[in-house]
Design an enzyme around this catalytic site. Structure first.
Site, PDB file in Angstrom:
ATOM      1  N   HIS A 159       0.829  -1.209   0.000  1.00  0.00           N
ATOM      2  CA  HIS A 159       0.000   0.000   0.000  1.00  0.00           C
ATOM      3  C   HIS A 159       0.858   1.253   0.000  1.00  0.00           C
ATOM      4  O   HIS A 159       2.073   1.206   0.182  1.00  0.00           O
ATOM      5  CB  HIS A 159      -0.941   0.000   1.208  1.00  0.00           C
ATOM      6  CG  HIS A 159      -0.232  -0.017   2.535  1.00  0.00           C
ATOM      7  ND1 HIS A 159       0.323   1.117   3.083  1.00  0.00           N
ATOM      8  CD2 HIS A 159      -0.002  -1.031   3.408  1.00  0.00           C
ATOM      9  CE1 HIS A 159       0.880   0.805   4.257  1.00  0.00           C
ATOM     10  NE2 HIS A 159       0.692  -0.492   4.470  1.00  0.00           N
ATOM     11  N   CYS A 175       3.079  -5.069   6.670  1.00  0.00           N
ATOM     12  CA  CYS A 175       2.811  -4.705   5.279  1.00  0.00           C
ATOM     13  C   CYS A 175       4.030  -4.075   4.610  1.00  0.00           C
ATOM     14  O   CYS A 175       5.003  -3.714   5.264  1.00  0.00           O
ATOM     15  CB  CYS A 175       1.640  -3.736   5.206  1.00  0.00           C
ATOM     16  SG  CYS A 175       0.056  -4.500   5.574  1.00  0.00           S
TER      17      CYS A 175
END
Length: 199
Positions: A159, A175
Site C-alpha cells: 500500500h 505490510c
C-alpha cells in the site's frame, strides 16, 4: 586542474547524474477483514538510518513465468521489484516490517485492488494499542495511503503511505509500504492474480 575547476566539474557531474537518475522510470525515487492491515510505528523517535540498498534483480530465479506480472519484495534491501508480462522492470523503495517476527516471507498473490482504501487495525494491534482508532476512512490520515493491493495472506497489503519518512525503513507491522506516486503506478500495472514473493 585547479581545485576550483575540479569542484565545478564534480558539481556538474553530480547534477547531471542526479538528473539522469530522476528521469529513469525503472528506478523509483524520493477477502476478509475489509480494510484491515497494519499501522507503522511512531516516527517522532530518532532513527539512525534510512537506507535502501538497491540491487537490480532478474525475475527468472524467483518465478517460472511472468503471467499476470510478478512482484518480488526484498525485505533486506527494502525494495519492491515488479516485472510486467512483457518483462518491463520497475524498482521501488519500500518500508518493510519493523522486526523479523512481524515479517512474513513466501509466495502469495494479489487478490483485490482498492483505490482510496479504508483501514482497521488488526485484533493483535488493537490489543497492543487500544488507543488506536477502530476505523479510518480514505484520506490523509489513512495509513494505507492512496491505493492498496490486498494479498491472499489475511491482513497483508502492499500500500501507499502519506508519511514519506517511512519509506526505506523497517517501520511496519507486516505490510509493504510505497510512496503514493509509486503505489499508484504499480496499482495501474498489477492485476488480480499478480504473483507476489517476499524474500
Amino acid at each position: 586542474m585547479s581545485t576550483q575547476n575540479r569542484n565545478r566539474f564534480g558539481r556538474r557531474a553530480f547534477l547531471a547524474g542526479s538528473a539522469a537518475l530522476l528521469g529513469t522510470p525503472s528506478i523509483a525515487q524520493a477477502i476478509d477483514g475489509e480494510g484491515t492491515t497494519e499501522v507503522e510505528r511512531d516516527l517522532s523517535r530518532v532513527v539512525k538510518r534510512n537506507i535502501s540498498s538497491f540491487r537490480s534483480l532478474d525475475w527468472q530465479p524467483y518465478f517460472s513465468n511472468l503471467r499476470n506480472g510478478a512482484i518480488l519484495v526484498d525485505i533486506d534491501s527494502r525494495a519492491l521489484h515488479f516485472w510486467n508480462e512483457d518483462g518491463r522492470y520497475f524498482l521501488y523503495p519500500s518500508s518493510v516490517p519493523l522486526t523479523e517476527d512481524l515479517t512474513r516471507r513466501g509466495r502469495t498473490r494479489v487478490i483485490r485492488k482498492v483505490e482510496g482504501p479504508s483501514w482497521r487495525p488488526t485484533p493483535a494491534m488493537r490489543k497492543r494499542n487500544p488507543e488506536w482508532p477502530e476505523f479510518v476512512g480514505p484520506g490523509p490520515d489513512n495509513p494505507l495511503g492512496s491505493h492498496a493491493l490486498y494479498l491472499s495472506w489475511t491482513y497483508y497489503r502492499i500500500h501507499g503511505t502519506h508519511d514519506t519518512r517511512k519509506i526505506g525503513r523497517r517501520s511496519s507491522n507486516g505490510c509493504i509500504g510505497l510512496y503514493n506516486e509509486h503505489i499508484a503506478q504499480l496499482f495501474g500495472m498489477a492485476k488480480i492474480g499478480t504473483q507476489v514473493l517476499l524474500i
